[in-house]
Design a protein around this motif. Sequence first.
Motif, PDB file in Angstrom:
ATOM      1  N   ARG A  62     -12.542  -4.397   2.681  1.00 37.65           N
ATOM      2  CA  ARG A  62     -11.608  -4.886   1.529  1.00 37.65           C
ATOM      3  C   ARG A  62     -12.531  -5.935   0.688  1.00 37.65           C
ATOM      4  O   ARG A  62     -12.910  -6.899   1.643  1.00 37.65           O
ATOM      5  CB  ARG A  62     -10.323  -5.354   1.987  1.00 37.65           C
ATOM      6  CG  ARG A  62      -9.147  -4.339   2.327  1.00 37.65           C
ATOM      7  CD  ARG A  62      -7.793  -4.838   2.355  1.00 37.65           C
ATOM      8  NE  ARG A  62      -6.999  -3.757   2.679  1.00 37.65           N
ATOM      9  CZ  ARG A  62      -6.379  -3.477   3.787  1.00 37.65           C
ATOM     10  NH1 ARG A  62      -6.844  -4.038   4.931  1.00 37.65           N
ATOM     11  NH2 ARG A  62      -5.477  -2.656   4.018  1.00 37.65           N
TER      12      ARG A  62
ATOM     13  N   CYS B  98      -3.391 -10.595   2.906  1.00 41.41           N
ATOM     14  CA  CYS B  98      -3.342  -9.189   2.924  1.00 41.41           C
ATOM     15  C   CYS B  98      -2.299  -8.460   3.565  1.00 41.41           C
ATOM     16  O   CYS B  98      -2.517  -8.358   4.705  1.00 41.41           O
ATOM     17  CB  CYS B  98      -4.862  -8.691   2.902  1.00 41.41           C
ATOM     18  SG  CYS B  98      -4.945  -6.939   2.785  1.00 41.41           S
TER      19      CYS B  98
ATOM     20  N   PRO C 120      -7.852  -0.219   1.340  1.00 39.30           N
ATOM     21  CA  PRO C 120      -9.289  -0.291   1.672  1.00 39.30           C
ATOM     22  C   PRO C 120     -10.257   0.663   0.982  1.00 39.30           C
ATOM     23  O   PRO C 120      -9.962   1.564   0.509  1.00 39.30           O
ATOM     24  CB  PRO C 120      -9.314  -0.035   3.179  1.00 39.30           C
ATOM     25  CG  PRO C 120      -7.986   0.829   3.642  1.00 39.30           C
ATOM     26  CD  PRO C 120      -7.106   0.355   2.358  1.00 39.30           C
TER      27      PRO C 120
END
Length: 236
Positions: A202, A210, A217
């Motif tokens: 990411r 997150c 991703p």
Amino acid sequence: MKSLVLFAIFTTQSIVCFGQSDFSFGFKGGLGYSGWGKTLPGDSPAAVYSPTNAKALGIFASYKLPYRLRATAEASFLQTGSRYTNESAVSNSIVGAPSSPAEVTYKVSRVYAPIRISYDILKTKVTPFVSWGFGPSFVQQASRSYRNDLSPNEQSEDLNLEVSYNNQLRLAFPMTSSVGVRIFERLTLDASLILGRKFYYRFQADETVCYEGCAPPELSHNNRVIMFAAAYSILP
């Protein structure tokens, strides 16, 4: 620091083995392509990963073994990447017009240090050979640049390799296989295929922000490389 240590090891080996007829040491460079692959299941059918340029520069140390075999250790600075393109038009809610295809270019810089075993098919002055090997790949830096109608100016950002989600990118063990020719034991020309695991990562500066619902991703295809290289032995 790791790259300097690798170069120091190979340089020391060359000095110790200087004068041995079965030992050779030299420089290697190459150009190629990397990063082809499939998109995530949820992506648009028109979205693709296409290859982008790859390049390598490094040193090698090689030693002749019995039965036409040869062991070679390398240390190369390798730059790979991939290009992600979404060909489907995305509606711009601000102006009511479709945006141009989104294009993202990924770049990954690393040190690759494989150990190869090669077999000489013929014992001639121009020697064809095949080889296979694997070794560690240490990622030093990764980044991406992107542009579309909503952001016409190219933007770029570095990947934070320190967060735990991205740590798996730092070290990998790709396999490599090659075919080539060795000319008068000095000049080597080969074509190599490097294949390694795909990793999720990411572009997120802080892993603590997150949660569920954050940006999905992305897939790393940087461990897929086709490389055309030339090597020249300066020893013996």
